[in-house]
Design a protein around this motif. Sequence first.
Motif, short mmCIF file in Angstrom:
data_model
loop_
_atom_site.label_atom_id
_atom_site.label_comp_id
_atom_site.label_asym_id
_atom_site.label_seq_id
_atom_site.Cartn_x
_atom_site.Cartn_y
_atom_site.Cartn_z
N VAL A 291 0.68 -1.40 0.06
CA VAL A 291 -0.13 -0.10 -0.35
C VAL A 291 1.02 1.18 -0.03
O VAL A 291 0.97 2.69 -0.86
N SER A 294 1.77 2.27 -3.79
CA SER A 294 1.09 2.80 -4.73
C SER A 294 1.02 4.04 -4.22
O SER A 294 1.01 4.96 -4.99
N LEU A 297 2.62 7.20 -5.96
CA LEU A 297 1.86 7.74 -7.21
C LEU A 297 1.23 9.19 -6.52
O LEU A 297 0.97 10.10 -7.45
N PHE A 372 5.51 2.38 -9.46
CA PHE A 372 5.26 2.66 -8.32
C PHE A 372 4.25 1.44 -8.68
O PHE A 372 4.10 0.15 -7.83
N ILE A 373 3.42 1.24 -9.52
CA ILE A 373 2.59 0.78 -9.83
C ILE A 373 2.49 -1.16 -10.04
O ILE A 373 2.07 -1.73 -9.47
N ALA A 376 3.77 -2.12 -6.52
CA ALA A 376 3.18 -2.67 -5.66
C ALA A 376 2.55 -4.01 -5.68
O ALA A 376 1.79 -4.83 -5.11
N MET A 377 1.56 -4.05 -6.96
CA MET A 377 1.63 -5.39 -6.80
C MET A 377 2.65 -6.38 -6.91
O MET A 377 2.05 -7.37 -6.47
#
Length: 402
Positions: A291, A294, A297, A372-373, A376-377
Amino acid sequence: MSHSYRWVIVGAGALMGCVAIGAMFSLAIFLEPIGAETLWSRAGISSAMTLNFLVMGLGGFAWGAASDRFGARIVVLIGSALLGLALVLASRAASLLEFQLTYGILVGLSASAFFAPMIAATTAWFEKNRGLAVSLVSAGMGMAPMTISPLARWLISAYDWRTAMFLIGVLAWVLLLPTALLVRRPPVSARNAHSSEPFPESGGKSVGKALRSPQFLVLGLTFFACCAAHSGPIFHMVSYAMVCGVAPMAAVSIYSVEGLAGLGGRLLFGVLADRIGVKQMLVAGLLVQAVAISAYLFVSRLEEFYLLAMIFGAVYGGVMPLYAVLAREYFGQQILGTVLGAATMLSSIGMAFGPLAGGWIFDTFHNYAWLFIGSAMVGLGAAAVALAFPPLPRLKVQPAQI
C-alpha cells in the motif's frame, strides 16, 4: 568469555551492516552527479546496482556457506578489505563499463560478506530475545541512509563524486577492519544449547534437504518478491523527489527519514515478532508495504514525502530481519549461514530488478509512475506467498544420555 559479549557481536554486526549496505546504496546519491559529469545514461549507471544485487546474491550464498565452515570472523575480514578496495577502484573508473564492473561486481561481492555470516553469528549467541537481537543487527542497515548517504552528499558538494567515493572507500577500511576482529564464536555451552535442531547435520545431504523443503521454497519466494517490490522505490526515491521539484539535499533528507523509520520499524517488528509470532508480523508488514509503495503515485511535496517515508521505511525495514528469524526457527543453527545465504541470493535477484527497471522506465516515459504501480503489485504477491508458510517445527528435546 562473558555471556554479555553477545551484545558486542550485535554492535559489530550493526556497524558492519551500516557501512557495507550504506556504501552500496550510496549509488543512489551518486546517480545524478555521475550522470552530469560523464553523460552516462541513468539506466547504465543504475545497472551497476543491478549487478550489485546479482553478485550479492551469489556471494551471499558462498559467504554464508564459508561462515558455517570457517566461522564469521575470517569472512567479514575479507569482505571488509574487499569493500574498501572496490570503492577506491570504482572512483577511478574511466568508462561506464569499467564502473559497472568495479562497482557492480566488487562492491556487491564484498557487501554480501556481512549479512548472512553476522546474522548466523548473532543467532548462535542468543536463545531468548533472538528476534530483537537479529533486528538490532539489521538496524545497522537501516542507519545507512542516515549516515553514509548524507556523508556522500556532503562530500560530493565539497569535492566531486570521484573524491567522495574514494574517501568512503578509505572510511570503510578504517571502520570495518578493526570491527571484524571483534567477532567471536559463542562459548561451547551456548553452542551445545542448539544441539536439538531440525537439520542438525552439516553435510551436503542436510543442506540439500533443507533447500528442497517447502519451508525454504516459501521463504525464498517471499523474500524474492518482497525485495523485488521495494528495491526500485528505494533506489529511485531521491531522483523521484528531485523530479517533483525537491532540492537535492532535501531529497537526501527524505532518504534519511526513511532510514530512521526503518530503524524504528526493525526494533518494533522484532519485539512484536517475539511476542505475537514471526509469520503474522511478516504478512501484515508485506501488505502495508504494498500500500505504501502505491501511495508514491500521489505525493509531490516535501512534507508528503517525509510522511510516506516514515511509513514505508518502518515497514520494509521491519520485515527484513524476520526472514532470518524464520530461517533459524525452520532450519536450526548449524547450517543457518548456508540456508540464509541461499535465501539472500534469491532476495538479491529480486532487488536487482528495481534499479534497472526504474532507470529504464524513467528513460522511456520520463516519469516513475509505472515503477510504483508494478512494484505495488509485486508487493501484494509477496504477501500472498507468505500466507503459505508451513507451520514452524516443534522440536523434541532429546533426553540427556548418562
